[in-house]
Write an enzyme that holds these catalytic residues in place. Structure first.
Site, PDB file in Angstrom:
ATOM      1  NE  ARG A 156      -2.402  -1.195   3.537  1.00  0.00           N
ATOM      2  CZ  ARG A 156      -1.838  -0.417   4.441  1.00  0.00           C
ATOM      3  NH1 ARG A 156      -1.816   0.890   4.287  1.00  0.00           N
ATOM      4  NH2 ARG A 156      -1.296  -0.916   5.531  1.00  0.00           N
ATOM      5  CB  SER A 159      -1.020  -3.636   7.913  1.00  0.00           C
ATOM      6  OG  SER A 159      -2.083  -2.750   7.686  1.00  0.00           O
ATOM      7  CE  LYS A 212      -6.368  -3.336   4.350  1.00  0.00           C
ATOM      8  NZ  LYS A 212      -6.605  -3.761   5.735  1.00  0.00           N
ATOM      9  NE  ARG A 240      -0.109  -8.509   2.134  1.00  0.00           N
ATOM     10  CZ  ARG A 240      -0.830  -7.871   3.063  1.00  0.00           C
ATOM     11  NH1 ARG A 240      -1.967  -8.375   3.495  1.00  0.00           N
ATOM     12  NH2 ARG A 240      -0.395  -6.737   3.587  1.00  0.00           N
ATOM     13  CG  HIS A 243      -7.340  -2.543   9.941  1.00  0.00           C
ATOM     14  ND1 HIS A 243      -6.021  -2.140  10.056  1.00  0.00           N
ATOM     15  CD2 HIS A 243      -7.330  -3.572   9.060  1.00  0.00           C
ATOM     16  CE1 HIS A 243      -5.267  -2.895   9.283  1.00  0.00           C
ATOM     17  NE2 HIS A 243      -6.025  -3.771   8.678  1.00  0.00           N
ATOM     18  CE1 TYR A 261       0.527  -5.943  -2.015  1.00  0.00           C
ATOM     19  CE2 TYR A 261      -0.726  -4.122  -1.094  1.00  0.00           C
ATOM     20  CZ  TYR A 261      -0.112  -5.344  -0.945  1.00  0.00           C
ATOM     21  OH  TYR A 261      -0.157  -5.979   0.261  1.00  0.00           O
ATOM     22  CG  ASP A 278      -7.794  -6.783   6.823  1.00  0.00           C
ATOM     23  OD1 ASP A 278      -6.913  -6.494   7.650  1.00  0.00           O
ATOM     24  OD2 ASP A 278      -7.972  -6.150   5.773  1.00  0.00           O
ATOM     25  CB  CYS A 281       0.326  -6.632  13.977  1.00  0.00           C
ATOM     26  SG  CYS A 281       1.443  -5.243  13.801  1.00  0.00           S
TER      27      CYS A 281
END
Ligand code: OXD
Ligand code: MN
Length: 589
Positions: free
Chosen positions: A77, A256, A214, A375, A234, A205, A283, A258
């Site tokens: 991002r 993000s 997002k 990912r 989030h 991406y 998420d 974590c």
């Protein structure tokens, strides 16, 4: 219909008019209206392989799985290129980049003009949330990237289901995504919340280009949520089932990369016989107060866009099962037998493989084989621990909200807020070390309120206020907790084993939701050693427990000082309640 068009057109006039406008702007050679069918999917994967966009993996080992390599300049991002284009700068607030809507529209329409000549424009109708849920939202993403289409197909409820939900309504999110020539200087992720519109150019991406995630579900969602009395967060959502069959639902906000995905799919350790964790989401949570005074939540997504490195049979067996089939891998390494590999996967590294840039790699190579932000995109239905409630339009009732960051020092393993306002303060002042999920330096502590710094679609001070307002509507609010799985000892070793053992912390959290086991401290409620199950934890004892829970008064005062920056930044909008909370912690310390 000329042969320029394929797929199934909806009846909705607003959709037709808008798509028509974009076609005139971008001048594609072909237009495909996605229907979400299996037949369409097979055709698209075959085409993506033909075009070199996807590499089929070993279909015996991983049926329906493919590898994609992104442009090396497009791997995360880009917060610096992400804009909230509200009428006034103040409305977007100081934590967002801002540009006036007119100016941004002009700039981006200029860039988009004729940008799809010779290419196919795909119209992707999608639904965020289960059909029939009052919070669910329809979006229409127009994109010239087949990779984006195939990812959206996994990440959302894509196709006819969205048209059925929309009917003749004009209420849908308009998303325009143009790849352009992938020049980082021409990369913009722009949100126009007043128009329920997103324009993203110059990146393919995930978080920049899969607009349902997002952009729609968080930035636009948070803006709409404030107007309509709900919350876009989030957060992961999981259900804890006790041996007696009682289910308690928990939502958790972590920045993000974590460990939200790992936590949401946790497998309890052996000694927790009869306990089970069910994943609702990994998420994003959309939550709303209902008449019963509780906060209810849905996961608006239908898939996982998880960080690959570090995912293994020991860290997350459910994710490893979920990516066994029908998964798109992005920027991971390719093994000689057509399988995938990344750093932190089980077993020794392969003797030889192809790295994420397509170069030969050996364990002696100086760079990692998989990009640190590589990912997997996997359908949530592949997860063996998927909750039975994911498609329930009623959502699930949330009993606990957990905030957590990645912190080497100072922040204890777990504590509980005294009440809602204190909890909002804990979320608002969360700090975490930066990760590879976003471009920039890694490992610096930054304030990431509610893990929403990159995702809040309006002024962060107003967002805190919204949290307080929602709290007033809850007669039976979730209890709020703070956790840190990442505290280290003086030698730099992790104090807490983490992963499945986080079940022990979760168990204490569930106990607290029922009002048992803890003491009041300056920071909040904490478990005493007898309140938390630490029995049978290798290398962990009472001494370690006190170390991981230690209140480092001096360190914490420094932490309060570090919060000053955020408070100053938001000084004109931050609710007074949070300022008082900070004073209270200081006086308690
Ligand atoms: C994500 C992120 O991809 O937070 O979920 O970056
Ligand atoms: Mn995320």
């Amino acid at each position: 219909m000329s042969n320029k068009f394929s797929g199934v057109l909806p009846h909705n006039r607003s959709v037709l008019a808008w798509v028509d406008k974009v076609i005139k702007l971008c001048e594609p050679a072909k237009v495909h209206w996605c229907d979400g069918s299996e037949e369409e999917k097979d055709r698209m994967y075959a085409q993506a392989v033909d075009e070199g966009l996807l590499i089929p993996l070993n279909q015996e080992k991983r049926p329906g799985c493919y590898l994609h390599r992104s442009n090396p300049n497009d791997v995360a991002r880009v917060e610096g290129c992400t804009y909230i284009c509200t009428e006034s700068r103040l409305e977007a607030g100081p934590t967002n980049n801002w540009e006036a809507p007119d100016k941004m529209y002009e700039k981006l329409y200029n860039l988009a003009q004729k940008s799809m000549q010779g290419r196919t424009l795909y119209v992707v109708p999608y639904l965020m949330g289960p059909p029939g849920c009052p919070l669910s939202k329809v979006g229409v993403e127009i994109t010239d990237s087949l990779y984006v289409v195939l990812n959206m197909r996994i990440m959302t409820r894509m196709g006819q289901v969205a048209w059925d939900e929309l009917g003749n309504s004009r209420k849908f999110n308009r998303g325009l995504h143009c790849m352009l020539e992938m020049d980082p200087k021409k990369r913009y992720i722009a949100h126009f919340p007043q128009d329920n519109m997103i324009i993203s150019v110059g990146s393919a991406y995930g978080g920049n280009a899969l607009l349902g995630k997002k952009c729609h579900a968080l930035r636009i969602g948070s803006y709409l949520g404030r107007q309509q009395d709900w919350m876009a967060e989030h957060m992961l959502i999981l259900g804890v089932e006790s041996p007696e069959g009682k289910r308690t639902y928990v939502a958790g906000a972590f920045p993000s990369a974590c460990g939200k995905t790992n936590f949401s799919m946790l497998i309890p350790p052996k000694k927790y016989k009869g306990w089970k964790i069910w994943t609702v989401g990994d998420d994003i949570a959309w939550m709303w107060p209902k008449e019963d005074g509780r906060l209810w939540a849905i996961n608006p997504e239908a898939g996982y866009f998880g960080v690959a490195p570090g995912t293994s049979e020991s860290s997350n067996p459910n994710a490893m099962s979920a990516i066994q089939k029908d998964t798109i891998f992005t920027n991971v390494a390719l093994t000689e037998d057509g399988d995938v590999w990344w750093e932190g996967m089980d077993g020794p590294p392969p003797e030889k493989c192809i790295d994420w840039k397509g170069r030969e790699w050996t364990p002696e190579s100086s760079e990692p084989a998989a990009h640190p932000n590589s990912r997997f995109t996997a359908p949530m239905k592949n997860n063996p621990a998927i909750s039975h409630e994911v498609d329930n339009p009623e959502g699930v009732p949330i009993s606990a909200v957990i905030f957590g960051g990645r912190r080497k020092t100072v922040v204890p393993l777990v504590f509980q807020a005294f009440e809602w306002i204190h909890g909002v303060y804990l979320g608002a002042t969360m700090g975490s070390e930066t990760t590879a999920a976003a471009e920039g330096v890694q490992g610096n502590v930054r304030r990431d309120p509610m893990a929403m710094k990159p995702f809040c679609g309006y002024n962060m001070g107003d967002y805190f206020h919204h949290w307080l307002q929602i709290g007033k509507k809850l007669t039976n609010p979730p209890r709020i907790f703070h956790v840190n799985w990442f505290r280290r000892d003086s030698k730099g070793k992790f104090l807490w084993p983490g992963f499945g053992e986080n079940m022990r912390v979760l168990r204490w959290i569930i106990d607290r939701c029922h009002g048992t086991g803890g003491i009041e401290t300056a920071l909040g409620w904490m478990p005493r050693v007898q309140d938390m199950d630490i029995e049978g934890l290798p290398g962990f004892d009472e001494k370690k427990f006190h170390e991981v829970q230690h209140i480092d008064t001096e360190g914490w005062i420094k932490e309060l000082l570090a919060q000053e920056e955020l408070f100053l930044l938001l000084h004109d909008r931050i609710p007074k309640e949070l300022v008082y909370q900070r004073q209270l912690v200081l006086s308690r310390l």
